[in-house]
Scaffold this motif. Structure first.
Motif, PDB file in Angstrom:
ATOM      1  N   UNK A   1      12.103 -16.713  52.003  1.00 56.71           N
ATOM      2  CA  UNK A   1      11.963 -17.636  53.134  1.00 56.71           C
ATOM      3  C   UNK A   1      10.757 -18.555  52.968  1.00 56.71           C
ATOM      4  N   UNK A   2       9.664 -18.033  52.426  1.00 61.73           N
ATOM      5  CA  UNK A   2       8.481 -18.875  52.227  1.00 61.73           C
ATOM      6  C   UNK A   2       8.757 -19.972  51.198  1.00 61.73           C
TER       7      UNK A   2
ATOM      8  N   UNK B   1      18.955 -29.389  54.530  1.00 60.72           N
ATOM      9  CA  UNK B   1      19.552 -29.088  55.838  1.00 60.72           C
ATOM     10  C   UNK B   1      18.492 -28.705  56.860  1.00 60.72           C
ATOM     11  N   UNK B   2      17.426 -28.027  56.426  1.00 60.22           N
ATOM     12  CA  UNK B   2      16.360 -27.624  57.343  1.00 60.22           C
ATOM     13  C   UNK B   2      15.324 -28.720  57.551  1.00 60.22           C
ATOM     14  N   UNK B   3      14.949 -29.399  56.476  1.00 61.68           N
ATOM     15  CA  UNK B   3      13.829 -30.326  56.525  1.00 61.68           C
ATOM     16  C   UNK B   3      14.140 -31.667  57.161  1.00 61.68           C
ATOM     17  N   UNK B   4      15.361 -32.157  57.033  1.00 59.65           N
ATOM     18  CA  UNK B   4      15.681 -33.473  57.581  1.00 59.65           C
ATOM     19  C   UNK B   4      15.558 -33.513  59.108  1.00 59.65           C
TER      20      UNK B   4
ATOM     21  N   UNK C   1      21.810 -16.892  51.554  1.00 58.48           N
ATOM     22  CA  UNK C   1      20.425 -16.759  51.096  1.00 58.48           C
ATOM     23  C   UNK C   1      19.827 -15.492  51.705  1.00 58.48           C
ATOM     24  N   UNK C   2      19.263 -14.607  50.902  1.00 56.29           N
ATOM     25  CA  UNK C   2      18.699 -13.358  51.433  1.00 56.29           C
ATOM     26  C   UNK C   2      17.305 -13.555  52.011  1.00 56.29           C
ATOM     27  N   UNK C   3      17.173 -14.446  52.986  1.00 52.23           N
ATOM     28  CA  UNK C   3      15.877 -14.744  53.584  1.00 52.23           C
ATOM     29  C   UNK C   3      15.564 -13.836  54.755  1.00 52.23           C
ATOM     30  N   UNK C   4      14.391 -14.058  55.333  1.00 53.79           N
ATOM     31  CA  UNK C   4      13.926 -13.180  56.401  1.00 53.79           C
ATOM     32  C   UNK C   4      14.735 -13.373  57.687  1.00 53.79           C
ATOM     33  N   UNK C   5      15.125 -14.605  57.985  1.00 50.69           N
ATOM     34  CA  UNK C   5      15.921 -14.843  59.181  1.00 50.69           C
ATOM     35  C   UNK C   5      17.252 -14.109  59.128  1.00 50.69           C
ATOM     36  N   UNK C   6      17.934 -14.217  58.000  1.00 61.36           N
ATOM     37  CA  UNK C   6      19.217 -13.531  57.857  1.00 61.36           C
ATOM     38  C   UNK C   6      19.031 -12.013  57.832  1.00 61.36           C
ATOM     39  N   UNK C   7      17.947 -11.551  57.200  1.00 62.84           N
ATOM     40  CA  UNK C   7      17.683 -10.115  57.152  1.00 62.84           C
ATOM     41  C   UNK C   7      17.457  -9.548  58.544  1.00 62.84           C
ATOM     42  N   UNK C   8      16.673 -10.253  59.360  1.00 63.63           N
ATOM     43  CA  UNK C   8      16.435  -9.766  60.723  1.00 63.63           C
ATOM     44  C   UNK C   8      17.702  -9.831  61.567  1.00 63.63           C
ATOM     45  N   UNK C   9      18.520 -10.858  61.371  1.00 63.85           N
ATOM     46  CA  UNK C   9      19.777 -10.946  62.113  1.00 63.85           C
ATOM     47  C   UNK C   9      20.698  -9.783  61.770  1.00 63.85           C
TER      48      UNK C   9
ATOM     49  N   UNK D   1      15.850 -20.002  60.302  1.00 56.98           N
ATOM     50  CA  UNK D   1      16.847 -20.617  59.430  1.00 56.98           C
ATOM     51  C   UNK D   1      18.055 -19.705  59.246  1.00 56.98           C
ATOM     52  N   UNK D   2      18.439 -19.017  60.306  1.00 62.81           N
ATOM     53  CA  UNK D   2      19.498 -18.016  60.189  1.00 62.81           C
ATOM     54  C   UNK D   2      20.823 -18.664  59.811  1.00 62.81           C
ATOM     55  N   UNK D   3      21.191 -19.726  60.508  1.00 57.32           N
ATOM     56  CA  UNK D   3      22.502 -20.334  60.259  1.00 57.32           C
ATOM     57  C   UNK D   3      22.577 -20.916  58.853  1.00 57.32           C
ATOM     58  N   UNK D   4      21.501 -21.554  58.400  1.00 56.94           N
ATOM     59  CA  UNK D   4      21.508 -22.130  57.049  1.00 56.94           C
ATOM     60  C   UNK D   4      21.570 -21.015  56.009  1.00 56.94           C
TER      61      UNK D   4
END
Length: 584
Positions: free
Chosen positions: A102-103, A181-184, A256-264, A247-250
């Motif tokens: 995620x970072x 998708x996140x930054x724009x 992507x195995x990021x922190x948002x998806x992991x917590x969800x 960034x859960x939806x993205x």
């Protein structure tokens, strides 16, 4: 705002309360965590009483939530966050890996956001003032749903054109599309906030004197940018944490195995050790980001706030004369007026996924329902709810922004929790109903407005005219109502209007993830979720609700352009003798 032991204790109390509250989530929801964990482990296994009893004994659920929470907290000083209830693996390495992903994604998305913000502000930096239609393009960009942008980029750029990978996480090339998708959208919002302050900086005496002396405009623009950044840094810090955990939806779209998806996933499976550790990591990131933002603001402003040597960035401006907001409002009203008489639930399987026509101006969906009717009926609920939440967020943000020692730690804590997790917590407490998305969004929507209010007030209190007025004996209430609030309210109100599409997007995102409205409701997020699988075959089914969201964003920016600092009459700016403070 300087940190103090009381503020640090308040921040620690909020973090501990949130983490401990998550530890009670299954018991608050009155669900059987053994059954949820069993389904997450093996959906096909029969949940017999013997099997569930074995799961409870293995996890220690029979002891109750407090012993479980105590053991988990006792292991934290040793770096032990327990083991996952689902996979059985150590939690700390898993959460650290997800945080690293995620970072990295956040860093690339932040670079995209900075570049986007620079493009939004380019004209103002070049000329020193905004154009009459400034920000319309950025508003459309900010109003596009992240999950829709992610899906379009993955389908067009990743699959059809094959320029970049569209799925997975295996190296730097896999970061580009999700970072866009996140930054724009984030960069469009930050750029609009900065563009709102820049004309005031160019109008300050030092800038006019520098221009009169013939200094290059590039140097003046650089100093104007430095002058405005301290008021923007608190919100930038909130964006950093939001990009990491929200960034859960993205992450879902790109796998992507990021922190948002992991917590969800942990929240849905009630895997409490992973959920608690992920939330704690987000809280620590929020604290570090906030400290860095405040340090950067102090370095940029120097001793000027302490010495009361600043000049105000908020100056009277002529009212906007553009007819664009009226035109956009007319288009949106026409869409609603044409669609409301139609039946949004009428099924006709013989007209599935039909393109736009005279009979169906926006086409039909996968069940043959008229998209114009569904968008119009969904607008009545989505727009009204978004407006009500926007007003509530504005009032709450301004009031809490007046007491930054109370609101800053609260805003950091609230912002560190992804809206999806807030929705799950609200569902656990309330039992879940149609109000869950509204309550979840209301919990987090005020935080950026409170941070913005606090930052602007901190700078406005250090202005020369306020220092002089205070020296004449003006009391705090007079200064607040006659000087401070009239100076900062227009900017914060414009900020709230800019976030109106974001509020609608947050409601839409929860609907997209299945936590909001349920079929056959025509809510916009649910429309996008239902029609996304048909984006290649019937793009109008996705583009129609997305276009209405973009229209809402452009309308919000146009309306924000009409909010101005009031022109106070001279007698109103004179401190009445009866309102002078009796103490020096």
């Amino acid at each position: 705002m300087k940190s103090s032991p009381v503020t640090a204790l308040w921040r620690l109390t909020l973090a501990a309360g949130l983490v401990c509250g998550i530890g009670l989530l299954p018991w608050l929801a009155r669900t059987d965590p053994a059954l949820t964990v069993l389904k997450a482990r093996s959906a096909d296994r029969d949940p017999t009483p013997e099997v569930l009893a074995g799961v409870r004994g293995q996890l220690g659920l029979d002891q109750g939530p407090l012993p479980l929470l105590g053991r988990w907290l006792a292991g934290l000083p040793r770096g032990d966050a327990g083991r996952s209830w689902v996979s059985g693996t150590a939690v700390a390495p898993e959460v650290l890996r997800a945080l690293g992903v995620s970072l990295l994604l956040m860093a690339v998305a932040l670079a995209v956001a900075v570049l986007t913000a620079a493009l939004v502000c380019a004209r103002t930096l070049r000329t020193g003032h905004r154009g009459p239609r400034a920000g319309t393009g950025s508003a459309v960009l900010a109003a596009l749903p992240e999950f829709l942008t992610a899906s379009v980029l993955a389908t067009v750029v990743g699959v059809q054109l094959g320029w970049l990978p569209a799925l997975g996480w295996y190296g730097p090339r896999w970061t580009v599309l999700p970072a866009l998708a996140l930054g724009l959208p984030a960069g469009a919002v930050l750029g609009r906030l900065l563009d709102d302050l820049l004309p005031g900086a160019f109008a300050e005496p030092w800038a006019r004197a520098a221009a009169a002396r013939g200094l290059p405009h590039r140097r003046i623009a650089r100093q104007a940018l430095r002058r405005c950044l301290p008021a923007l840094l608190p919100n930038a810090g909130l964006f950093v944490v939001g990009l990491t955990g929200g960034a859960v939806t993205v992450e879902q779209v790109y796998d992507i195995p990021g922190l948002g998806r992991t917590t969800l996933q942990a929240a849905l499976a009630q895997d409490l050790p992973v959920l608690q550790a992920g939330t704690l990591a987000l809280l620590l990131l929020a604290a570090a980001t906030t400290a860095a933002a405040h340090l950067a603001a102090r370095l940029l402003t120097g001793p000027a706030p302490r010495d009361g040597a600043l000049s105000t960035l908020h100056r009277p401006a002529p009212p906007a004369r553009s007819a664009l907001p009226l035109a956009l409002a007319a288009v949106l009203a026409a869409v609603v007026a044409l669609g409301v008489p139609r039946d949004p639930l009428a099924l006709d399987t013989t007209t599935r996924l039909q393109p736009p026509s005279a009979q169906h101006p926006f086409g039909t969906d996968a069940l043959g329902r008229d998209l114009l009717a569904r968008i119009a009926h969904g607008a009545l609920d989505t727009l009204l709810l978004a407006c009500l939440l926007g007003v509530a967020a504005l009032v709450t943000g301004v009031l809490l922004g007046l007491v930054p020692r109370l609101s800053a730690p609260l805003a950091d804590t609230v912002n560190a929790v992804p809206p999806v997790l807030v929705a799950l917590l609200v569902t656990a407490v309330t039992g879940g109903d149609g109000a869950t998305p509204a309550l979840a969004v209301a919990v987090v929507a005020w935080a950026p407005l409170a941070a913005h209010t606090s930052a602007l007030l901190r700078q406005e209190r250090a202005t020369l005219h306020l220092t002089a007025t205070r020296a004449l004996g003006a009391g705090r209430w007079w200064l607040l109502t006659r000087e401070l609030l009239p100076a900062v309210l227009p900017s914060v109100t414009r900020h709230a209007l800019l976030r109106l599409p974001g509020t609608a997007l947050a409601l839409a995102s929860l609907g997209f993830l299945g936590l909001g409205a349920q079929p056959p409701s025509p809510e916009w997020g649910l429309l996008l979720a239902e029609n996304q699988p048909y984006a290649e075959r019937a793009p109008w089914a996705v583009l129609a609700p997305a276009a209405v969201l973009a229209l809402l964003g452009a309308l919000a920016v146009g309306a924000a352009g009409g909010v101005r600092v009031p022109r106070l009459r001279a007698r109103e700016r004179t401190v009445p003798a009866r309102e002078l403070a009796t103490t020096p």
